[in-house]
Design a protein around this motif. Structure first.
Motif, PDB file in Angstrom:
ATOM      1  N   GLY A 125      70.293  68.119 -28.226  1.00 49.65           N
ATOM      2  CA  GLY A 125      68.958  68.390 -27.701  1.00 49.65           C
ATOM      3  C   GLY A 125      68.822  69.861 -27.367  1.00 49.65           C
ATOM      4  O   GLY A 125      69.817  70.578 -27.209  1.00 49.65           O
ATOM      5  N   HIS A 126      67.581  70.319 -27.238  1.00 42.52           N
ATOM      6  CA  HIS A 126      67.316  71.731 -26.954  1.00 42.52           C
ATOM      7  C   HIS A 126      67.380  72.018 -25.460  1.00 42.52           C
ATOM      8  O   HIS A 126      67.042  71.163 -24.628  1.00 42.52           O
ATOM      9  CB  HIS A 126      65.948  72.127 -27.488  1.00 42.52           C
ATOM     10  CG  HIS A 126      65.868  72.132 -28.981  1.00 42.52           C
ATOM     11  ND1 HIS A 126      66.516  73.072 -29.759  1.00 42.52           N
ATOM     12  CD2 HIS A 126      65.225  71.300 -29.857  1.00 42.52           C
ATOM     13  CE1 HIS A 126      66.269  72.842 -31.042  1.00 42.52           C
ATOM     14  NE2 HIS A 126      65.495  71.764 -31.128  1.00 42.52           N
ATOM     15  N   VAL A 127      67.794  73.237 -25.122  1.00 38.55           N
ATOM     16  CA  VAL A 127      67.742  73.689 -23.737  1.00 38.55           C
ATOM     17  C   VAL A 127      66.322  74.132 -23.398  1.00 38.55           C
ATOM     18  O   VAL A 127      65.873  74.001 -22.258  1.00 38.55           O
ATOM     19  CB  VAL A 127      68.762  74.832 -23.493  1.00 38.55           C
ATOM     20  CG1 VAL A 127      68.418  76.071 -24.299  1.00 38.55           C
ATOM     21  CG2 VAL A 127      68.859  75.163 -22.011  1.00 38.55           C
ATOM     22  N   ASP A 128      65.599  74.659 -24.389  1.00 37.63           N
ATOM     23  CA  ASP A 128      64.178  75.001 -24.237  1.00 37.63           C
ATOM     24  C   ASP A 128      63.586  75.189 -25.628  1.00 37.63           C
ATOM     25  O   ASP A 128      64.287  75.101 -26.648  1.00 37.63           O
ATOM     26  CB  ASP A 128      63.978  76.250 -23.365  1.00 37.63           C
ATOM     27  CG  ASP A 128      64.719  77.471 -23.897  1.00 37.63           C
ATOM     28  OD1 ASP A 128      64.963  77.560 -25.120  1.00 37.63           O
ATOM     29  OD2 ASP A 128      65.086  78.341 -23.087  1.00 37.63           O
ATOM     30  N   GLY A 129      62.309  75.427 -25.666  1.00 37.46           N
ATOM     31  CA  GLY A 129      61.625  75.627 -26.939  1.00 37.46           C
ATOM     32  C   GLY A 129      60.134  75.521 -26.761  1.00 37.46           C
ATOM     33  O   GLY A 129      59.645  74.836 -25.848  1.00 37.46           O
ATOM     34  N   VAL A 165      82.676  69.210 -18.717  1.00 36.66           N
ATOM     35  CA  VAL A 165      81.546  70.015 -19.194  1.00 36.66           C
ATOM     36  C   VAL A 165      82.080  71.391 -19.566  1.00 36.66           C
ATOM     37  O   VAL A 165      82.722  72.057 -18.746  1.00 36.66           O
ATOM     38  CB  VAL A 165      80.437  70.139 -18.129  1.00 36.66           C
ATOM     39  CG1 VAL A 165      79.284  70.982 -18.669  1.00 36.66           C
ATOM     40  CG2 VAL A 165      79.938  68.762 -17.701  1.00 36.66           C
ATOM     41  N   ASP A 166      81.836  71.824 -20.811  1.00 34.46           N
ATOM     42  CA  ASP A 166      82.337  73.111 -21.303  1.00 34.46           C
ATOM     43  C   ASP A 166      81.187  74.006 -21.736  1.00 34.46           C
ATOM     44  O   ASP A 166      80.142  73.517 -22.214  1.00 34.46           O
ATOM     45  CB  ASP A 166      83.267  72.903 -22.503  1.00 34.46           C
ATOM     46  CG  ASP A 166      84.713  72.660 -22.092  1.00 34.46           C
ATOM     47  OD1 ASP A 166      85.012  72.804 -20.890  1.00 34.46           O
ATOM     48  OD2 ASP A 166      85.517  72.312 -22.970  1.00 34.46           O
ATOM     49  N   GLN A 167      81.400  75.311 -21.583  1.00 28.44           N
ATOM     50  CA  GLN A 167      80.519  76.309 -22.184  1.00 28.44           C
ATOM     51  C   GLN A 167      81.376  77.161 -23.100  1.00 28.44           C
ATOM     52  O   GLN A 167      82.347  77.783 -22.658  1.00 28.44           O
ATOM     53  CB  GLN A 167      79.842  77.176 -21.128  1.00 28.44           C
ATOM     54  CG  GLN A 167      78.920  78.243 -21.722  1.00 28.44           C
ATOM     55  CD  GLN A 167      78.096  78.977 -20.672  1.00 28.44           C
ATOM     56  OE1 GLN A 167      77.739  78.411 -19.642  1.00 28.44           O
ATOM     57  NE2 GLN A 167      77.777  80.227 -20.943  1.00 28.44           N
ATOM     58  N   VAL A 168      81.045  77.153 -24.397  1.00 24.18           N
ATOM     59  CA  VAL A 168      81.890  77.833 -25.389  1.00 24.18           C
ATOM     60  C   VAL A 168      81.023  78.710 -26.293  1.00 24.18           C
ATOM     61  O   VAL A 168      79.874  78.380 -26.585  1.00 24.18           O
ATOM     62  CB  VAL A 168      82.670  76.816 -26.249  1.00 24.18           C
ATOM     63  CG1 VAL A 168      83.629  76.007 -25.392  1.00 24.18           C
ATOM     64  CG2 VAL A 168      81.718  75.881 -26.980  1.00 24.18           C
ATOM     65  N   CYS A 192      72.260  74.371 -26.326  1.00 25.03           N
ATOM     66  CA  CYS A 192      72.552  75.808 -26.297  1.00 25.03           C
ATOM     67  C   CYS A 192      72.697  76.286 -24.857  1.00 25.03           C
ATOM     68  O   CYS A 192      72.238  75.626 -23.911  1.00 25.03           O
ATOM     69  CB  CYS A 192      71.440  76.592 -26.983  1.00 25.03           C
ATOM     70  SG  CYS A 192      71.316  76.267 -28.751  1.00 25.03           S
ATOM     71  N   GLY A 193      73.313  77.451 -24.691  1.00 30.94           N
ATOM     72  CA  GLY A 193      73.479  78.013 -23.354  1.00 30.94           C
ATOM     73  C   GLY A 193      73.970  79.439 -23.424  1.00 30.94           C
ATOM     74  O   GLY A 193      74.102  80.025 -24.504  1.00 30.94           O
ATOM     75  N   GLY A 194      74.250  80.006 -22.243  1.00 32.51           N
ATOM     76  CA  GLY A 194      74.736  81.374 -22.195  1.00 32.51           C
ATOM     77  C   GLY A 194      73.618  82.380 -22.371  1.00 32.51           C
ATOM     78  O   GLY A 194      72.435  82.091 -22.153  1.00 32.51           O
ATOM     79  N   TYR A 203      70.637  81.428 -28.591  1.00 37.63           N
ATOM     80  CA  TYR A 203      71.627  81.551 -27.525  1.00 37.63           C
ATOM     81  C   TYR A 203      73.007  81.750 -28.137  1.00 37.63           C
ATOM     82  O   TYR A 203      73.295  81.279 -29.242  1.00 37.63           O
ATOM     83  CB  TYR A 203      71.620  80.307 -26.644  1.00 37.63           C
ATOM     84  CG  TYR A 203      70.398  80.195 -25.763  1.00 37.63           C
ATOM     85  CD1 TYR A 203      70.376  80.783 -24.497  1.00 37.63           C
ATOM     86  CD2 TYR A 203      69.259  79.512 -26.192  1.00 37.63           C
ATOM     87  CE1 TYR A 203      69.247  80.683 -23.683  1.00 37.63           C
ATOM     88  CE2 TYR A 203      68.131  79.403 -25.389  1.00 37.63           C
ATOM     89  CZ  TYR A 203      68.136  80.002 -24.146  1.00 37.63           C
ATOM     90  OH  TYR A 203      67.015  79.904 -23.347  1.00 37.63           O
ATOM     91  N   LEU A 204      73.871  82.433 -27.385  1.00 37.75           N
ATOM     92  CA  LEU A 204      75.202  82.767 -27.905  1.00 37.75           C
ATOM     93  C   LEU A 204      76.225  81.649 -27.717  1.00 37.75           C
ATOM     94  O   LEU A 204      77.238  81.617 -28.409  1.00 37.75           O
ATOM     95  CB  LEU A 204      75.724  84.043 -27.232  1.00 37.75           C
ATOM     96  CG  LEU A 204      74.903  85.310 -27.485  1.00 37.75           C
ATOM     97  CD1 LEU A 204      75.526  86.497 -26.739  1.00 37.75           C
ATOM     98  CD2 LEU A 204      74.817  85.601 -28.978  1.00 37.75           C
ATOM     99  N   ASP A 205      75.974  80.735 -26.776  1.00 35.99           N
ATOM    100  CA  ASP A 205      76.957  79.703 -26.437  1.00 35.99           C
ATOM    101  C   ASP A 205      76.401  78.305 -26.676  1.00 35.99           C
ATOM    102  O   ASP A 205      75.210  78.109 -26.922  1.00 35.99           O
ATOM    103  CB  ASP A 205      77.382  79.822 -24.969  1.00 35.99           C
ATOM    104  CG  ASP A 205      78.100  81.126 -24.661  1.00 35.99           C
ATOM    105  OD1 ASP A 205      78.538  81.812 -25.618  1.00 35.99           O
ATOM    106  OD2 ASP A 205      78.215  81.461 -23.465  1.00 35.99           O
ATOM    107  N   ASN A 206      77.309  77.349 -26.584  1.00 37.11           N
ATOM    108  CA  ASN A 206      76.952  75.930 -26.537  1.00 37.11           C
ATOM    109  C   ASN A 206      77.427  75.329 -25.225  1.00 37.11           C
ATOM    110  O   ASN A 206      78.512  75.660 -24.735  1.00 37.11           O
ATOM    111  CB  ASN A 206      77.586  75.151 -27.687  1.00 37.11           C
ATOM    112  CG  ASN A 206      76.835  75.307 -28.996  1.00 37.11           C
ATOM    113  OD1 ASN A 206      77.395  75.731 -29.996  1.00 37.11           O
ATOM    114  ND2 ASN A 206      75.552  74.949 -29.004  1.00 37.11           N
ATOM    115  N   ILE A 207      76.631  74.442 -24.649  1.00 37.20           N
ATOM    116  CA  ILE A 207      77.070  73.599 -23.539  1.00 37.20           C
ATOM    117  C   ILE A 207      77.440  72.255 -24.137  1.00 37.20           C
ATOM    118  O   ILE A 207      76.648  71.633 -24.863  1.00 37.20           O
ATOM    119  CB  ILE A 207      75.946  73.403 -22.498  1.00 37.20           C
ATOM    120  CG1 ILE A 207      75.426  74.766 -22.015  1.00 37.20           C
ATOM    121  CG2 ILE A 207      76.455  72.552 -21.332  1.00 37.20           C
ATOM    122  CD1 ILE A 207      76.449  75.611 -21.305  1.00 37.20           C
TER     123      ILE A 207
END
Length: 216
Positions: A125-129, A165-168, A192-194, A203-207
């Motif tokens: 799913g999206h973090v935003d959009g 929970v990871d952020q990579v 997405c995240g970061g 975004y540069l990262d994934n959650i």
């Protein structure tokens, strides 16, 4: 026969009995140990089959459910509720994501296990959009023990407990950890995240949230 001869005969018989006993004991020892020393003890069946001792085993994983397509997702901790659309692969073999124009829509990877089956089911799913928060905007807030429910087409519900929970970084995505075989039914939630790269509009990262099926 004199008394002296009788005593000598009894002594000889007694000696023969003792020698026979010693020989029998020696035969028994060598037949059970062999020439290599003490025979090593063999593991019992219960020790060989004890759950959780194998390299790929987890502690008492819940049994898998039958295959059934998921229809909706509910994560009470972050108030995330959505129907689920099937997602396949893009032409470049990357996993599809739901349309960014509808950021509150989540989807499941249809080429993997369905949620509740043995193996890792994947929901994205999206973090935003579209200038609004997405279905997984608060995904990073989940903690171990939080619950995730997935309603399935067969009328059952697969209930999962978060384990990690990871952020990579996206360029170091842990493909094996996310899509590799597991000892029990598991779930992955991905968004997405970061930091946001404005030049790449990404975004540069994934959650990544890892969860396992709860025992009924």
């Amino acid at each position: 026969m004199t008394s002296t001869m009788m005593r000598s005969r009894r002594a000889l018989i007694a000696l023969v009995v003792v020698l026979l006993a010693v020989i029998a004991a020696l035969v028994l020892v060598f037949s059970t140990t062999g020439s290599g020393g003490e025979t090593p003890a063999q593991p019992s069946v219960s020790a060989q089959q004890q759950p959780g001792t194998g390299p790929a085993a987890t502690a008492f994983p819940a049994p898998g459910m039958a295959k059934s397509a998921p229809v909706s997702l509910d994560i009470p901790k972050i108030a995330a509720r959505s129907s689920l659309v099937p997602l396949g692969l893009n032409p470049d073999s990357t996993v599809q994501v739901p349309p960014v124009e509808t950021p509150l829509q989540a989807g499941w990877y249809e080429n993997g296990p369905t949620p509740g089956e043995l193996g890792p089911a994947v929901i994205l799913g999206h973090v935003d959009g579209n200038k609004q928060a997405g279905i997984f905007y608060r995904l990073r807030e989940l903690k171990p023990g939080d619950e995730v429910s997935v309603a399935r087409k067969d009328g059952t519900t697969a209930r999962f407990a978060v384990t990690k929970v990871d952020q990579v970084p996206k360029d170091h995505f842990p493909t094996d950890a996310v899509y590799g075989d597991t000892a029990g039914p598991e779930l992955r939630l991905i968004t997405c995240g970061g930091a946001f790269d404005r030049s790449a509009h990404s975004y540069l990262d994934n959650i990544i949230v890892y969860a396992h099926l709860m025992a009924g």
